[in-house]
Structures are given as C-alpha cells and as structure tokens.
Scaffold this motif. Structure first.
Motif, PDB file in Angstrom:
ATOM      1  N   ALA A  88       1.790 -22.514  -3.860  1.00  0.00           N
ATOM      2  CA  ALA A  88       2.398 -21.676  -2.826  1.00  0.00           C
ATOM      3  C   ALA A  88       3.593 -20.900  -3.374  1.00  0.00           C
ATOM      4  CB  ALA A  88       2.817 -22.544  -1.641  1.00  0.00           C
ATOM      5  N   GLU A  89       4.418 -21.543  -4.199  1.00  0.00           N
ATOM      6  CA  GLU A  89       5.569 -20.840  -4.781  1.00  0.00           C
ATOM      7  C   GLU A  89       5.112 -19.736  -5.725  1.00  0.00           C
ATOM      8  OE1 GLU A  89       9.589 -21.740  -7.437  1.00  0.00           O
ATOM      9  OE2 GLU A  89       8.463 -23.411  -6.565  1.00  0.00           O
ATOM     10  N   LEU A  90       4.053 -20.010  -6.465  1.00  0.00           N
ATOM     11  CA  LEU A  90       3.507 -18.996  -7.363  1.00  0.00           C
ATOM     12  C   LEU A  90       2.978 -17.814  -6.558  1.00  0.00           C
ATOM     13  CD1 LEU A  90       3.023 -18.605 -10.427  1.00  0.00           C
ATOM     14  CD2 LEU A  90       0.671 -19.355 -10.024  1.00  0.00           C
ATOM     15  N   ALA A  91       2.376 -18.083  -5.406  1.00  0.00           N
ATOM     16  CA  ALA A  91       1.904 -17.003  -4.538  1.00  0.00           C
ATOM     17  C   ALA A  91       3.066 -16.142  -4.072  1.00  0.00           C
ATOM     18  CB  ALA A  91       1.154 -17.583  -3.337  1.00  0.00           C
ATOM     19  N   GLY A  92       4.225 -16.775  -3.849  1.00  0.00           N
ATOM     20  CA  GLY A  92       5.408 -16.013  -3.457  1.00  0.00           C
ATOM     21  C   GLY A  92       5.838 -15.035  -4.535  1.00  0.00           C
ATOM     22  N   ARG A  93       5.870 -15.503  -5.767  1.00  0.00           N
ATOM     23  CA  ARG A  93       6.225 -14.621  -6.886  1.00  0.00           C
ATOM     24  C   ARG A  93       5.187 -13.504  -7.043  1.00  0.00           C
ATOM     25  NH1 ARG A  93      11.247 -14.517  -9.318  1.00  0.00           N
ATOM     26  NH2 ARG A  93      11.954 -16.599  -9.893  1.00  0.00           N
ATOM     27  N   ALA A  94       3.919 -13.900  -6.964  1.00  0.00           N
ATOM     28  CA  ALA A  94       2.841 -12.919  -7.118  1.00  0.00           C
ATOM     29  C   ALA A  94       2.902 -11.862  -6.033  1.00  0.00           C
ATOM     30  CB  ALA A  94       1.479 -13.634  -7.083  1.00  0.00           C
ATOM     31  N   GLY A  95       3.127 -12.292  -4.797  1.00  0.00           N
ATOM     32  CA  GLY A  95       3.181 -11.348  -3.691  1.00  0.00           C
ATOM     33  C   GLY A  95       4.327 -10.368  -3.820  1.00  0.00           C
ATOM     34  N   CYS A  96       5.498 -10.851  -4.276  1.00  0.00           N
ATOM     35  CA  CYS A  96       6.632  -9.949  -4.466  1.00  0.00           C
ATOM     36  C   CYS A  96       6.331  -8.931  -5.554  1.00  0.00           C
ATOM     37  CB  CYS A  96       7.890 -10.744  -4.810  1.00  0.00           C
ATOM     38  SG  CYS A  96       8.653 -11.555  -3.390  1.00  0.00           S
ATOM     39  N   ALA A  97       5.768  -9.388  -6.673  1.00  0.00           N
ATOM     40  CA  ALA A  97       5.447  -8.460  -7.763  1.00  0.00           C
ATOM     41  C   ALA A  97       4.444  -7.412  -7.314  1.00  0.00           C
ATOM     42  CB  ALA A  97       4.897  -9.233  -8.956  1.00  0.00           C
ATOM     43  N   GLN A  98       3.410  -7.866  -6.636  1.00  0.00           N
ATOM     44  CA  GLN A  98       2.359  -6.933  -6.211  1.00  0.00           C
ATOM     45  C   GLN A  98       2.864  -5.969  -5.148  1.00  0.00           C
ATOM     46  OE1 GLN A  98      -0.877  -8.680  -4.056  1.00  0.00           O
ATOM     47  NE2 GLN A  98      -2.313  -7.053  -4.572  1.00  0.00           N
ATOM     48  N   ALA A  99       3.573  -6.494  -4.153  1.00  0.00           N
ATOM     49  CA  ALA A  99       4.018  -5.643  -3.050  1.00  0.00           C
ATOM     50  C   ALA A  99       5.072  -4.631  -3.494  1.00  0.00           C
ATOM     51  CB  ALA A  99       4.557  -6.505  -1.910  1.00  0.00           C
ATOM     52  N   ILE A 100       6.020  -5.056  -4.325  1.00  0.00           N
ATOM     53  CA  ILE A 100       7.047  -4.119  -4.782  1.00  0.00           C
ATOM     54  C   ILE A 100       6.415  -3.019  -5.624  1.00  0.00           C
ATOM     55  CG2 ILE A 100       9.116  -3.873  -6.214  1.00  0.00           C
ATOM     56  CD1 ILE A 100       9.874  -6.747  -5.300  1.00  0.00           C
ATOM     57  N   THR A 101       5.447  -3.392  -6.458  1.00  0.00           N
ATOM     58  CA  THR A 101       4.726  -2.379  -7.232  1.00  0.00           C
ATOM     59  C   THR A 101       3.991  -1.426  -6.305  1.00  0.00           C
ATOM     60  OG1 THR A 101       4.461  -3.929  -9.076  1.00  0.00           O
ATOM     61  CG2 THR A 101       2.972  -2.025  -9.013  1.00  0.00           C
ATOM     62  N   GLY A 102       3.364  -1.977  -5.263  1.00  0.00           N
ATOM     63  CA  GLY A 102       2.665  -1.133  -4.293  1.00  0.00           C
ATOM     64  C   GLY A 102       3.608  -0.174  -3.583  1.00  0.00           C
ATOM     65  N   LEU A 103       4.804  -0.637  -3.253  1.00  0.00           N
ATOM     66  CA  LEU A 103       5.784   0.237  -2.598  1.00  0.00           C
ATOM     67  C   LEU A 103       6.231   1.359  -3.533  1.00  0.00           C
ATOM     68  CD1 LEU A 103       7.928  -2.434  -0.722  1.00  0.00           C
ATOM     69  CD2 LEU A 103       6.311  -0.821   0.297  1.00  0.00           C
ATOM     70  N   LEU A 104       6.350   1.046  -4.821  1.00  0.00           N
ATOM     71  CA  LEU A 104       6.684   2.091  -5.789  1.00  0.00           C
ATOM     72  C   LEU A 104       5.568   3.130  -5.874  1.00  0.00           C
ATOM     73  CD1 LEU A 104       8.244  -0.137  -8.587  1.00  0.00           C
ATOM     74  CD2 LEU A 104       9.437   1.680  -7.357  1.00  0.00           C
ATOM     75  N   LEU A 105       4.325   2.675  -5.823  1.00  0.00           N
ATOM     76  CA  LEU A 105       3.193   3.599  -5.868  1.00  0.00           C
ATOM     77  C   LEU A 105       3.156   4.499  -4.630  1.00  0.00           C
ATOM     78  CD1 LEU A 105       0.425   1.171  -7.188  1.00  0.00           C
ATOM     79  CD2 LEU A 105       1.417   3.095  -8.439  1.00  0.00           C
ATOM     80  N   LEU A 106       3.659   3.986  -3.518  1.00  0.00           N
ATOM     81  CA  LEU A 106       3.614   4.726  -2.251  1.00  0.00           C
ATOM     82  C   LEU A 106       4.902   5.508  -1.968  1.00  0.00           C
ATOM     83  CD1 LEU A 106       1.867   2.062   0.011  1.00  0.00           C
ATOM     84  CD2 LEU A 106       0.886   4.214  -0.781  1.00  0.00           C
ATOM     85  N   LEU A 107       5.812   5.557  -2.933  1.00  0.00           N
ATOM     86  CA  LEU A 107       7.088   6.240  -2.701  1.00  0.00           C
ATOM     87  C   LEU A 107       6.940   7.670  -2.175  1.00  0.00           C
ATOM     88  CD1 LEU A 107       9.537   5.209  -5.583  1.00  0.00           C
ATOM     89  CD2 LEU A 107       9.892   5.007  -3.118  1.00  0.00           C
ATOM     90  N   PRO A 108       6.076   8.502  -2.766  1.00  0.00           N
ATOM     91  CA  PRO A 108       5.970   9.872  -2.245  1.00  0.00           C
ATOM     92  C   PRO A 108       5.559   9.923  -0.776  1.00  0.00           C
ATOM     93  CG  PRO A 108       4.967   9.717  -4.419  1.00  0.00           C
ATOM     94  CD  PRO A 108       5.261   8.314  -3.979  1.00  0.00           C
ATOM     95  N   LEU A 109       4.607   9.080  -0.385  1.00  0.00           N
ATOM     96  CA  LEU A 109       4.161   9.045   1.011  1.00  0.00           C
ATOM     97  C   LEU A 109       5.295   8.594   1.922  1.00  0.00           C
ATOM     98  CD1 LEU A 109       2.027   9.045   3.290  1.00  0.00           C
ATOM     99  CD2 LEU A 109       1.428   6.711   2.590  1.00  0.00           C
ATOM    100  N   HIS A 110       5.966   7.523   1.540  1.00  0.00           N
ATOM    101  CA  HIS A 110       7.028   6.993   2.396  1.00  0.00           C
ATOM    102  C   HIS A 110       8.179   7.990   2.538  1.00  0.00           C
ATOM    103  CE1 HIS A 110       5.567   2.653   1.420  1.00  0.00           C
ATOM    104  NE2 HIS A 110       4.910   3.182   2.430  1.00  0.00           N
ATOM    105  N   ARG A 111       8.511   8.689   1.474  1.00  0.00           N
ATOM    106  CA  ARG A 111       9.604   9.662   1.564  1.00  0.00           C
ATOM    107  C   ARG A 111       9.221  10.828   2.468  1.00  0.00           C
ATOM    108  NH1 ARG A 111      11.209  11.675  -3.881  1.00  0.00           N
ATOM    109  NH2 ARG A 111      13.320  12.014  -3.111  1.00  0.00           N
TER     110      ARG A 111
END
Length: 282
Positions: A148-171
């Motif tokens: 479960a703790e590893l899933a937490g780290r994985a989710g943060c890495a994946q989601a933050i990367t996804g937010l970076l990929l979506l920066l143009p849309l979000h802006r």
C-alpha cells in the motif's frame, strides 16, 4: 448486458490507452475488473471536460456515489457503472476508497489553486494511488496490503507526471495544480503561472514539480524490486513514467507549451520489459 465488457474495454482504450495496454498483461480472468476500475477513473477524471459550471459536475460525482453505495445487483443501464459494481462485489473492494476518490475529484471542477505540496500529494493519493491499490487488490488480494505504501509513491509519481503532461490544457482552462508553496519558492504566483506572465518563475516551478515526480518515482522504483509478479500489472503504468519525464526534460518544447508523447512502439517495449522482469536493476 452481454456487450458490457466490450463497451467498457473500448471506453478505456479510447480514454486511457496507456492503462488499456497495461491490462493486456494481466491474467485474462482479472481484466474485466481492471477495465471497470480504469473506465470509472476515466469517467470521473473527465467530468470537467463535459460541463460548463461546477454544479452539474458535482451532481455527476454524486450520481457515482449513489451508484457505488447502492445495495443489491440491479443494473443501472450504464455499462461502466454496472461493470464497476460487479468488480466491487466480486473482489470485495472497499467502497470508502471510491468515496474518497470522488471527493478528491471535486477539486477538478473549480479553478482554485492547489494550496501546497502536501495537498497535492493528498490529491494524488486519493486518485492515482488509490486506483493502483484497488487494481492490486483485484490481482492479488493477499499480497496487495503489503504494498500500500508503494502504491502511494507510485500514484504520486504517476499523477504528478500526468499533471505536467496536461499543463497546457489546465492553463487554458485557468486551472492550477501547481502547489502554491512551490510557485512561491519559484518566484511566481498561481495567477501568473496560469496567465504565463510570471517571467522565469513558471519554468522554475515546472523544474521543481518534475523533481518532485522523480523523488516519488525513485522511491517507488527502489521498493518495486520486491514487487511480486502477481501485482506487476497494477503498477505497470509506472513503466512509462520515467520515459515521459525524460521526454519532457529533453524536449525542445517546454511542458508549459506542449505535451510530451511516446511512440506506440516505445510504450509497448517498456511495458513488455517491465511486465517480464519487473523493476529489477538493469
């Protein structure tokens, strides 16, 4: 509805192709439940795309709460909802995790800035990390709690990367998932970041956000060396995260201006390699 699995599979393939590819490496008898989870995630992650005001979005999220909370096995007529209810029942998935996921998604409907790094990591935990942990429970309910703790780290890495990929849309929308404390340290504000008139501050903030994603990714990859093969498909989307981050850092275009992409061939190769050997050192 006999056609429900196909409808759900097609929805994931269209809305979240990376996770669709990952399900191909899961045991055949687990794929329908995984696809139901990923279709549900795609549905609630895209509510903002289908509304003009937040209130209808909150109504939609509440509909999902009611569907998940309902007892019995009566069909709703919504293929993803019916598939999700079946997956929850068959795999004894905790409904509280879905409630928390829906609560976190309310943030997507508004233009409020992300207050802090802690808030961002909490958002990632309730969304991407929770999805990984639920998928792990589907794949191997006995082994999943240990990671479960590893899933937490994985989710943060994946989601933050996804937010970076979506920066143009979000802006373009006026949204700012970049934490206010990171922006302040970079010498800019949420308003300046969204408008693009913050001088070098926004680029410094992107660099800091990328470093945060890499911090979580490094912690995940270290712990993932002990991940059992039975759970690999749940974590398999992380096989692409390092490549996306590298593409953003080395690309000619800033993540502020355009999204990095990976070729289909490279995605297949990375997924196959990690599905076969996990995250063992090369």
């Amino acid at each position: 509805m006999a056609e429900t699995p196909t409808i759900v599979m097609d929805a994931v393939r269209a809305a979240d192709h990376d996770r669709y590819l990952c399900t191909l490496y899961a045991p055949a008898d687990k794929r329908d439940a995984l696809l139901a989870l990923y279709a549900f995630n795609a549905e609630i992650a895209s509510v903002r795309d289908r509304i003009h005001e937040p209130l209808p979005g909150e109504v939609r999220l509440q509909w999902w709460r009611d569907v998940i909370a309902a007892e019995g096995d009566a069909e709703t007529g919504h293929p993803t909802a019916d598939a999700l209810r079946a997956a929850i029942a068959a795999n004894h998935l905790p409904k509280a995790a879905f409630e928390n996921m829906l609560e976190a998604r309310i943030f997507d409907l508004y233009d409020d800035p992300m207050p802090s790094r802690t808030d961002l990591e909490g958002y990632c935990g309730e969304t991407a990390a929770a999805l990984i942990q639920l998928a792990a429970m589907v794949l191997d309910a006995a082994a999943a709690p240990r990671f479960a703790e590893l899933a937490g780290r994985a989710g943060c890495a994946q989601a933050i990367t996804g937010l970076l990929l979506l920066l143009p849309l979000h802006r373009r929308r006026g949204q700012c998932y970049m934490p206010a404390d990171i922006l302040a340290a970079a010498g800019t504000t949420p308003e300046e970041f969204v408008k693009g008139d913050g001088g070098p501050g926004p680029e410094r903030a992107v660099t800091a956000m990328t470093a945060l994603a890499r911090e979580h990714l490094g912690a995940f990859e270290k712990g993932a060396r002990g991940l059992p093969a039975s759970l690999r498909p749940a974590f398999l989307p992380l096989a692409l995260t390092r490549a996306y981050l590298g593409k953003m850092e080395k690309g000619a275009q800033s993540p502020l201006m355009g999204s990095a992409t990976l070729s289909t061939l490279r995605r297949h190769w990375l997924l196959l390699r990690h599905a076969m050997r996990g995250w063992a050192p090369l």
